[in-house]
Design a protein around this motif. Structure first.
Motif, PDB file in Angstrom:
ATOM      1  N   ILE A  37       0.854  -1.184   0.000  1.00 58.02           N
ATOM      2  CA  ILE A  37       0.000   0.000   0.000  1.00 58.02           C
ATOM      3  C   ILE A  37       0.887   1.230   0.000  1.00 58.02           C
ATOM      4  O   ILE A  37       1.678   1.440   0.928  1.00 58.02           O
ATOM      5  N   LEU A  38       0.754   2.039  -1.047  1.00 55.27           N
ATOM      6  CA  LEU A  38       1.511   3.282  -1.167  1.00 55.27           C
ATOM      7  C   LEU A  38       0.561   4.420  -0.818  1.00 55.27           C
ATOM      8  O   LEU A  38      -0.433   4.651  -1.517  1.00 55.27           O
ATOM      9  N   THR A  39       0.863   5.124   0.276  1.00 59.32           N
ATOM     10  CA  THR A  39      -0.054   6.153   0.734  1.00 59.32           C
ATOM     11  C   THR A  39       0.713   7.413   1.110  1.00 59.32           C
ATOM     12  O   THR A  39       1.944   7.466   1.022  1.00 59.32           O
ATOM     13  N   GLY A  40      -0.033   8.410   1.531  1.00 59.86           N
ATOM     14  CA  GLY A  40       0.536   9.714   1.856  1.00 59.86           C
ATOM     15  C   GLY A  40      -0.467  10.794   1.503  1.00 59.86           C
ATOM     16  O   GLY A  40      -1.437  10.551   0.775  1.00 59.86           O
ATOM     17  N   PRO A  41      -0.279  12.015   2.004  1.00 58.59           N
ATOM     18  CA  PRO A  41      -1.221  13.103   1.702  1.00 58.59           C
ATOM     19  C   PRO A  41      -1.025  13.635   0.288  1.00 58.59           C
ATOM     20  O   PRO A  41      -0.125  13.208  -0.442  1.00 58.59           O
ATOM     21  N   GLU A 153      -8.265   3.453   4.823  1.00 63.66           N
ATOM     22  CA  GLU A 153      -8.420   2.886   6.157  1.00 63.66           C
ATOM     23  C   GLU A 153      -8.943   1.455   6.092  1.00 63.66           C
ATOM     24  O   GLU A 153      -8.527   0.593   6.880  1.00 63.66           O
ATOM     25  N   GLN A 154      -9.842   1.198   5.140  1.00 57.25           N
ATOM     26  CA  GLN A 154     -10.341  -0.172   4.979  1.00 57.25           C
ATOM     27  C   GLN A 154      -9.228  -1.107   4.530  1.00 57.25           C
ATOM     28  O   GLN A 154      -9.127  -2.244   4.997  1.00 57.25           O
ATOM     29  N   LEU A 155      -8.397  -0.627   3.631  1.00 58.47           N
ATOM     30  CA  LEU A 155      -7.259  -1.440   3.183  1.00 58.47           C
ATOM     31  C   LEU A 155      -6.346  -1.776   4.346  1.00 58.47           C
ATOM     32  O   LEU A 155      -5.936  -2.927   4.538  1.00 58.47           O
ATOM     33  N   LEU A 156      -6.007  -0.761   5.112  1.00 63.23           N
ATOM     34  CA  LEU A 156      -5.093  -0.968   6.237  1.00 63.23           C
ATOM     35  C   LEU A 156      -5.721  -1.823   7.325  1.00 63.23           C
ATOM     36  O   LEU A 156      -5.018  -2.516   8.072  1.00 63.23           O
ATOM     37  N   GLY A 157      -7.085  -1.789   7.417  1.00 66.27           N
ATOM     38  CA  GLY A 157      -7.756  -2.522   8.469  1.00 66.27           C
ATOM     39  C   GLY A 157      -7.949  -3.996   8.191  1.00 66.27           C
ATOM     40  O   GLY A 157      -8.229  -4.770   9.100  1.00 66.27           O
TER      41      GLY A 157
END
Length: 591
Positions: A37-41, A153-157
């Motif tokens: 998962i590649l994330t960030g603002p 958030e669903q992905l991370l959860g």
């Protein structure tokens, strides 16, 4: 920087060497998590980092290769599946069909989904595409999604145990390299304040990422083909009132959606939509699409679909061929039960049905010159469909049936599998003076009548199984010319008794599904090709002109013929649709 092989790579910029190195390690490590998962603002540089990765892995043949990318901004669940299918050279009508195809193909596959948070249906994509993909062990995913978005958030959860790369964390950015880059990009930037977000260094005002909403649609043929096709698809998917989605126009759009979304002109979308629309649809809708499709080098003659209100629908097509003798000027359409329907070549109406005694899925159907219809099933067996044509009249035929040459050819064709050792039949077609079979070892076998004797000539033409065959006689009465297609993506030309051409006529990275050809005296020879990615090609062999058409669904069979007036026609068979088109080769549209 360099990867683990020592190959020098261009730096990713913005001090992202640690992040780039981690992504390469994730790609090449067989024990790394299946999901990254590649994330960030906003302004974290997620898209730029993925662009760098694609530059060094998009076409690479090594284990760091990326096989498919789907930019999801403004895309719904069907559109996401179609984007992936396009990149993977597949034809898939729905996410489930894509998942099933990938599960059967055991090759290592890396998929990137960009901007999940900007899609029109992030929850549906998560549930119907991402989660099923993660159940396939040989598939790895990189998913880009903004920090704080509900889908992120669903992905991370979920308990995927993913590798997570949040680009707002300093660990993924080298500070000295970032400062050098920022000063060069914007000398006035406050590098300490910007670190580690490159977006702050190159713009004075941060722009929030927003997901575009769906605008109201006018449900007319003209509006649909001129609008953004992904937006149309998402709008149809999200309609609470199913009347438009389940109308003739809505079903046609969703049937041909993969091709519609890949088309770049309204005229091409109009042609594709018209080819997917049943001919019983309201005349004004068809006329509007016909007018819009005028710039295209094809004309739709007729289409029959599973939802047809008349009897034109012949059922799913697993094989097609043109008829001969008593079936002249007819198209023979085999189905998944082994039966064959006789279709009028002018309007596609069923004129009869030939029953098979084996009731097995048909891999190929052929009609010998005397009108004998023969089918090859998925298990390599050969059987007669319908009744054998009567023996020609004459005292000799009555006294000695074996003297009838077509009887000998029919018997040779029906018993041919017994002559094979270590291989099974996979394809077949008729010739003016015989028949041709292909097998799982890549051999092509031609059975010809020569002086009332059946002669067999074999040639190795493909690496892997032969998947399609067709042929005709040169100049109407000359020697036979055979065209073969294989799982190796090659189309070969061969005249029995002579060496095959050294180079293939065509070569693509897809399996050849089916071939059809015709050569009538006074008319150019023509070839129709169906590929596993859903592409259909028409080749004018005399002029070397090639036209392409992609109907949308997976293509199961093709054949080409000429009407009594000499007009060329290409018949395309699919699971729930059959369409006939007339090619109009024009130099501007040559491949």
């Amino acid at each position: 920087m360099s990867d683990r092989t020592g190959l020098r790579l261009r730096k990713p910029g913005a001090g992202r060497e640690p992040a780039a190195s981690a992504l390469l390690t994730w790609l090449t490590d067989p024990h790394s998590p299946q999901l990254c998962i590649l994330t960030g603002p906003t302004g974290a540089g997620k898209s730029h980092l993925l662009a760098w990765l694609l530059e060094h892995g998009g076409t690479d043949s090594s284990d760091r290769r990326v096989h498919a990318v789907a930019p999801l901004a403004g895309v719904g669940i069907r559109g996401a599946a179609w984007l992936l299918a396009d990149h993977l050279n597949l034809a898939a009508r729905a996410p489930g069909e894509l998942i099933a195809t990938l599960a059967k193909d055991k090759r290592h596959t890396v998929v990137i989904l960009c901007d999940l948070h900007l899609s029109h249906a992030p929850e549906a994509i998560l549930q119907q595409l991402i989660q099923p993909l993660l159940q396939i062990s040989h598939v790895k995913l990189i998913i880009e999604s903004r920090t704080g978005a509900p889908c992120t958030e669903q992905l991370l959860g979920h308990t995927f145990q993913p590798a997570v790369m949040d680009l707002s964390h300093p660990r993924w950015t080298d500070p000295d390299s970032f400062r050098r880059w920022a000063r060069k990009a914007n000398p006035a930037a406050d590098t300490e304040h910007c670190y580690p977000l490159p977006g702050l260094a190159v713009q004075t005002e941060r722009k929030a990422e927003t997901r575009t909403g769906l605008e109201p649609f006018v449900f007319t043929a003209q509006f649909l083909v001129q609008a953004d096709p992904h937006a149309v698809t998402s709008w149809l998917d999200q309609q609470s009132n199913a009347s438009q989605r389940e109308s003739d126009l809505g079903r046609a759009w969703l049937r041909a959606g993969q091709s519609l979304c890949a088309s770049d002109t309204p005229s091409n979308r109009a042609l594709t939509l018209l080819a997917a629309l049943d001919s019983s649809t309201a005349a004004d809708t068809r006329r509007a699409l016909y007018d819009l499709a005028q710039p295209e080098p094809w004309r739709v003659v007729h289409t029959s679909t599973r939802e047809s209100v008349n009897s034109h629908w012949p059922g799913p097509a697993t094989a097609l061929c043109t008829g001969a003798a008593r079936y002249a000027q007819a198209v023979l359409c085999a189905d998944h039960l082994g039966d064959v329907r006789v279709l009028d070549h002018m309007d596609g109406t069923a004129a009869g049905r030939l029953t098979s005694s084996h009731h097995r899925p048909t891999a190929a159907v052929l009609c010998l010159s005397d009108g004998t219809v023969v089918a090859v099933d998925d298990f390599g067996g050969v059987s007669l469909v319908g009744e054998a044509p009567p023996i020609r009249p004459g005292m000799q035929a009555l006294l000695d049936p074996e003297a009838e040459p077509w009887t000998q050819l029919r018997r040779a064709a029906l018993t041919f599998p017994k002559r094979l050792t270590g291989a099974t039949l996979t394809a077949a077609a008729s010739l003016p003076d015989g028949a041709v079979f292909g097998d799982s070892s890549g051999h092509v076998h031609v059975l010809r009548l020569e002086q009332d004797v059946v002669d067999v000539t074999s040639q190795m033409l493909h690496d892997g199984p032969v998947t399609a065959l067709t042929g005709f006689a040169l100049e109407g009465s000359g020697p036979s010319l055979v065209y073969s297609g294989g799982a190796d993506g090659r189309i070969r030309a061969w005249s029995p008794g002579t060496p095959p051409m050294l180079e293939p006529l065509l070569h693509r990275p897809n399996r050849v599904v089916d071939l059809g050809a015709s050569s009538d005296e006074g008319h150019p020879a023509q070839l129709a090709i169906a590929w596993a990615d859903g592409l259909v090609q028409y080749v004018d062999l005399d002029r070397g002109v090639t036209l392409s058409f992609r109907p949308g669904p997976p293509v199961r069979a093709v054949c080409c013929l000429r009407t009594s007036a000499g007009e060329p026609r290409v018949v395309i068979g699919m699971d729930d649709c059959m369409t006939t088109l007339v090619p109009h080769p024009r130099p501007a549209h040559n491949d």
